[in-house]
Design a protein around this motif. Structure first.
Motif, PDB file in Angstrom:
ATOM      1  N   GLU A 137      43.135  20.443  39.297  1.00 27.23           N
ATOM      2  CA  GLU A 137      43.721  19.409  40.145  1.00 27.23           C
ATOM      3  C   GLU A 137      44.873  20.079  40.885  1.00 27.23           C
ATOM      4  O   GLU A 137      45.912  20.369  40.288  1.00 27.23           O
ATOM      5  CB  GLU A 137      44.199  18.224  39.318  1.00 27.23           C
ATOM      6  CG  GLU A 137      43.056  17.450  38.678  1.00 27.23           C
ATOM      7  CD  GLU A 137      43.528  16.293  37.814  1.00 27.23           C
ATOM      8  OE1 GLU A 137      44.772  16.114  37.683  1.00 27.23           O
ATOM      9  OE2 GLU A 137      42.658  15.578  37.265  1.00 27.23           O
ATOM     10  N   GLY A 138      44.673  20.364  42.156  1.00 29.34           N
ATOM     11  CA  GLY A 138      45.630  21.186  42.877  1.00 29.34           C
ATOM     12  C   GLY A 138      45.602  22.588  42.311  1.00 29.34           C
ATOM     13  O   GLY A 138      44.537  23.197  42.161  1.00 29.34           O
ATOM     14  N   ASP A 139      46.772  23.128  41.929  1.00 30.08           N
ATOM     15  CA  ASP A 139      46.815  24.468  41.337  1.00 30.08           C
ATOM     16  C   ASP A 139      46.808  24.426  39.818  1.00 30.08           C
ATOM     17  O   ASP A 139      46.932  25.459  39.161  1.00 30.08           O
ATOM     18  CB  ASP A 139      48.047  25.225  41.827  1.00 30.08           C
ATOM     19  CG  ASP A 139      49.358  24.664  41.263  1.00 30.08           C
ATOM     20  OD1 ASP A 139      49.355  23.529  40.740  1.00 30.08           O
ATOM     21  OD2 ASP A 139      50.384  25.362  41.351  1.00 30.08           O
ATOM     22  N   GLN A 140      46.671  23.241  39.248  1.00 29.73           N
ATOM     23  CA  GLN A 140      46.727  23.102  37.797  1.00 29.73           C
ATOM     24  C   GLN A 140      45.329  23.069  37.194  1.00 29.73           C
ATOM     25  O   GLN A 140      44.463  22.298  37.636  1.00 29.73           O
ATOM     26  CB  GLN A 140      47.472  21.832  37.401  1.00 29.73           C
ATOM     27  CG  GLN A 140      47.595  21.642  35.888  1.00 29.73           C
ATOM     28  CD  GLN A 140      48.342  20.379  35.519  1.00 29.73           C
ATOM     29  OE1 GLN A 140      48.799  19.647  36.389  1.00 29.73           O
ATOM     30  NE2 GLN A 140      48.468  20.124  34.230  1.00 29.73           N
ATOM     31  N   VAL A 141      45.110  23.887  36.164  1.00 29.61           N
ATOM     32  CA  VAL A 141      43.867  23.844  35.401  1.00 29.61           C
ATOM     33  C   VAL A 141      43.942  22.687  34.418  1.00 29.61           C
ATOM     34  O   VAL A 141      44.924  22.557  33.671  1.00 29.61           O
ATOM     35  CB  VAL A 141      43.641  25.178  34.664  1.00 29.61           C
ATOM     36  CG1 VAL A 141      42.513  25.048  33.648  1.00 29.61           C
ATOM     37  CG2 VAL A 141      43.323  26.282  35.662  1.00 29.61           C
ATOM     38  N   LYS A 176      37.782  33.162  39.753  1.00 28.87           N
ATOM     39  CA  LYS A 176      38.879  33.215  40.732  1.00 28.87           C
ATOM     40  C   LYS A 176      40.052  32.314  40.343  1.00 28.87           C
ATOM     41  O   LYS A 176      40.811  31.844  41.190  1.00 28.87           O
ATOM     42  CB  LYS A 176      38.376  32.884  42.143  1.00 28.87           C
ATOM     43  CG  LYS A 176      37.282  33.836  42.614  1.00 28.87           C
ATOM     44  CD  LYS A 176      36.943  33.611  44.067  1.00 28.87           C
ATOM     45  CE  LYS A 176      35.772  34.487  44.495  1.00 28.87           C
ATOM     46  NZ  LYS A 176      35.991  35.925  44.249  1.00 28.87           N
ATOM     47  N   VAL A 177      40.179  32.060  39.033  1.00 28.73           N
ATOM     48  CA  VAL A 177      41.377  31.394  38.510  1.00 28.73           C
ATOM     49  C   VAL A 177      42.453  32.463  38.311  1.00 28.73           C
ATOM     50  O   VAL A 177      43.581  32.329  38.790  1.00 28.73           O
ATOM     51  CB  VAL A 177      41.066  30.673  37.182  1.00 28.73           C
ATOM     52  CG1 VAL A 177      42.344  30.104  36.567  1.00 28.73           C
ATOM     53  CG2 VAL A 177      40.052  29.565  37.412  1.00 28.73           C
ATOM     54  N   ALA A 178      42.101  33.524  37.627  1.00 29.83           N
ATOM     55  CA  ALA A 178      42.993  34.679  37.475  1.00 29.83           C
ATOM     56  C   ALA A 178      42.770  35.635  38.641  1.00 29.83           C
ATOM     57  O   ALA A 178      41.918  35.414  39.507  1.00 29.83           O
ATOM     58  CB  ALA A 178      42.723  35.378  36.145  1.00 29.83           C
ATOM     59  N   ASN A 292      49.390  27.815  36.025  1.00 26.27           N
ATOM     60  CA  ASN A 292      49.682  26.423  35.688  1.00 26.27           C
ATOM     61  C   ASN A 292      48.574  25.826  34.819  1.00 26.27           C
ATOM     62  O   ASN A 292      47.510  25.467  35.314  1.00 26.27           O
ATOM     63  CB  ASN A 292      49.839  25.610  36.983  1.00 26.27           C
ATOM     64  CG  ASN A 292      50.405  24.222  36.720  1.00 26.27           C
ATOM     65  OD1 ASN A 292      50.666  23.833  35.583  1.00 26.27           O
ATOM     66  ND2 ASN A 292      50.603  23.450  37.780  1.00 26.27           N
ATOM     67  N   GLY A 293      48.831  25.784  33.522  1.00 27.14           N
ATOM     68  CA  GLY A 293      47.863  25.214  32.589  1.00 27.14           C
ATOM     69  C   GLY A 293      46.838  26.199  32.059  1.00 27.14           C
ATOM     70  O   GLY A 293      45.884  25.790  31.400  1.00 27.14           O
ATOM     71  N   TRP A 294      47.041  27.500  32.307  1.00 29.50           N
ATOM     72  CA  TRP A 294      46.042  28.473  31.841  1.00 29.50           C
ATOM     73  C   TRP A 294      46.673  29.831  31.567  1.00 29.50           C
ATOM     74  O   TRP A 294      47.728  30.166  32.108  1.00 29.50           O
ATOM     75  CB  TRP A 294      44.925  28.637  32.857  1.00 29.50           C
ATOM     76  CG  TRP A 294      45.375  29.224  34.166  1.00 29.50           C
ATOM     77  CD1 TRP A 294      45.868  28.547  35.246  1.00 29.50           C
ATOM     78  CD2 TRP A 294      45.401  30.618  34.541  1.00 29.50           C
ATOM     79  NE1 TRP A 294      46.196  29.412  36.260  1.00 29.50           N
ATOM     80  CE2 TRP A 294      45.916  30.684  35.860  1.00 29.50           C
ATOM     81  CE3 TRP A 294      45.035  31.796  33.893  1.00 29.50           C
ATOM     82  CZ2 TRP A 294      46.084  31.899  36.534  1.00 29.50           C
ATOM     83  CZ3 TRP A 294      45.186  33.008  34.558  1.00 29.50           C
ATOM     84  CH2 TRP A 294      45.698  33.047  35.867  1.00 29.50           C
TER      85      TRP A 294
END
Length: 412
Positions: A137-141, A176-178, A292-294
Motif C-alpha cells: 500500500e504505497g511504499d509499505q509492504v 523489486k521490493v529490495a 517500510n514493513g519489510w
C-alpha cells in the motif's frame, strides 16, 4: 495459541510473515514466536531437503544454546567441531584455527528440520506453499499472496512485517521490493562443485572431525567436512572457466580431486561418491535490503565466497538481530529507525567477513603466519564468527590497510 492480529478485513493476519524456513527463517521465527509475536512461516520446499553449508561457527553454537537445542545436537550425533585446518599449496604447509565456543558439523537436512521444529514448538504457524506476490500500500509492504502446496487457489495474508529469508533465490530482489542483486566483481566467476564420500581418510582422533580447507592458488580451493561417522562433504571451488574447459560438473570435480591438493587426493582416492551438485556466481549483494514493513535476512541479501563457512552463522546472527528490530518496530511503529539499525548491524558484519576473505586470498602465506602468532587471538575470534562487534580489532585494521595500499586489488 496464536495471537492473531486484529484485522479490519476478512483476510488472515499475522504480525510477521516469513518467506523461507531455512536457518535464517526458522531462527527468526523461533525468536519472534517465543516473545509472543504471531508468525506465519511459508516454505516452498518439502522438509527435510538437501542443503550445502555443513560447517558451523562458534556463534551458531551460542544461538543454539539460547534456543535450548544443545542437547538435541548431541542426540542427533552431529559431530563436534574443534577447529579448521588449512592445508597449503602442494600440502607443504598448514595451520590450525581452534574454535572458541562449542560448535558442530551438521547434516543440513536434519539441522534445518530441527530448527523448523523448534520454531513450530515456539508457536509459529508453518505452511508449505509458494509466495507469488508481495502486497503493498504505497511504499509499505502489508502482506503476501501465496499458493498452498498442492492447491491452485491464491491466498492473501496481511502482516505488519514481511521478512525475506528465501536464501540465494533473493525473492524480494526479484520482486523489486529490495534492490537489484549485484554479483561481486572479485568472486562472480566462480563455481562450486560438491558431493559426499563414504569412508574417506580422516586424521586420527578428534582432529579427524574438523573442517579441512585445501588451498591451491588464487580462487582455487576445496573443502572436506565430516558430517557423520562415515561420510564427508567434499567441494571443489574454482573459476567457472574450468566448467567450460572440462565439460561439466563431474569432470570439474574429478579435475579438482586430482589437482587441487595432493593431501585431498590421498584422502578420497579410488572412492566412489554420491550425487554431484553445483552452484555458480554465488557471491552477491542486494541493497537496499530493508524498508517500510519489510527486511531481508542472511543469504536473501548478501553472500560471499564461503571459504570460512560464514553463511549459516551470518544467517542465524542476523535473524536474531532482525527479531530484536521487528519487536521494537511492532512496539513503537518506528520501522525506519529500527530496520536501519538492523541494516547497519548486518553491513558491519558482512563487510568484516568480506575483507577477511579478500585478505586471505591476496596474502594466504601471511594470513597463515598471523593465525599462528602476531594476530592469532583476533583471527580466532573472527573465524569463530565474532564479526559484528569487532570491526576495530587490530587484525581488521591491518587487513584493510593492506588491501587499500595494494592498488592491484579491486575492492568490492
Amino acid at each position: 495459541m496464536l495471537n492473531r492480529v486484529d484485522c479490519t478485513t476478512s483476510e488472515e493476519c499475522f504480525d510477521v510473515v516469513i518467506v523461507g524456513c531455512g536457518v535464517s527463517g526458522s531462527t527468526l521465527a523461533a525468536y519472534l514466536a517465543s516473545s509472543g509475536v504471531s508468525v506465519l512461516a511459508i516454505e516452498k520446499e518439502s522438509f527435510p531437503r538437501y542443503h550445502i553449508g555443513e560447517s558451523l561457527t562458534g556463534m551458531v553454537g551460542k544461538i543454539l544454546a539460547e534456543l535450548g537445542l544443545e542437547s538435541e545436537m548431541s542426540q542427533r550425533q552431529f559431530i563436534p567441531k574443534e577447529g579448521v585446518k588449512v592445508i597449503g599449496r602442494d600440502a607443504k604447509s598448514e595451520f590450525f584455527v581452534p574454535v572458541l565456543r562449542p560448535t558442530w558439523q551438521v547434516r543440513r537436512e536434519e539441522f534445518d528440520q530441527m530448527l523448523l521444529n523448534k520454531a513450530i514448538e515456539c508457536g509459529v504457524e508453518h505452511r508449505y506453499g509458494t509466495v507469488k506476490e508481495v502486497l503493498k500500500e504505497g511504499d509499505q509492504v502489508v502482506g503476501v499472496k501465496y499458493i498452498p502446496k498442492g492447491e491452485e487457489k491464491t491466498i492473501k495474508i496481511r502482516a505488519k512485517v514481511v521478512a525475506d529469508a528465501s536464501g540465494q533465490s533473493t525473492f524480494f530482489s526479484r520482486q523489486k521490493v529490495a534492490g537489484e542483486r549485484r554479483n561481486y566483481d572479485t568472486f562472480k566467476k566462480q563455481v562450486a562443485v560438491f558431493t559426499q564420500f563414504k569412508d574417506a581418510i580422516r586424521d586420527p582422533g578428534a582432529m579427524g572431525d574438523n573442517t579441512f580447507l585445501f588451498y591451491a592458488q588464487l580462487y582455487h580451493w576445496a573443502w572436506f567436512i565430516p558430517i557423520s561417522e562415515d561420510t564427508v562433504s567434499v567441494g571443489i571451488v574454482v573459476p567457472d572457466s574450468k566448467m567450460t574447459e572440462h565439460g561439466g560438473k563431474q569432470e570439474v570435480l574429478e579435475w579438482g580431486l586430482e589437482n587441487i591438493n595432493p593431501d585431498l587426493k590421498r584422502r578420497v582416492e579410488n572412492l566412489s561418491y554420491g550425487t554431484v551438485r553445483t552452484i555458480s556466481n554465488y557471491s552477491y549483494s542486494v541493497d537496499p535490503f530493508v524498508g517500510n514493513g519489510w527486511l531481508c535476512v542472511g543469504d536473501a541479501h548478501r553472500f560471499c565466497d564461503p571459504i570460512f563457512s560464514f553463511g549459516v552463522s551470518l544467517g542465524m546472527v542476523e535473524a536474531k538481530q532482525a527479531s530484536i528490530a521487528i519487536k521494537k518496530a511492532l512496539s513503537d511503529h518506528n520501522y525506519t529507525h529500527h530496520f536501519q539499525e538492523y541494516a547497519t548491524f548486518c553491513n558491519r558484519g558482512q563487510n568484516v567477513a568480506q575483507d577477511l576473505v579478500l585478505y586471505f586470498w591476496q596474502y594466504p602465506t601471511f594470513f597463515g603466519y598471523q593465525a599462528k602468532s602476531t594476530l592469532r587471538k583476533d583471527i580466532l575470534h573472527l573465524l569463530g564468527g565474532d564479526i559484528h562487534q569487532v570491526e576495530e580489532f587490530p587484525a581488521i585494521k591491518m587487513m584493510r590497510q593492506a588491501l587499500n595500499k595494494d592498488l592491484s586489488i579491486k575492492k568490492i
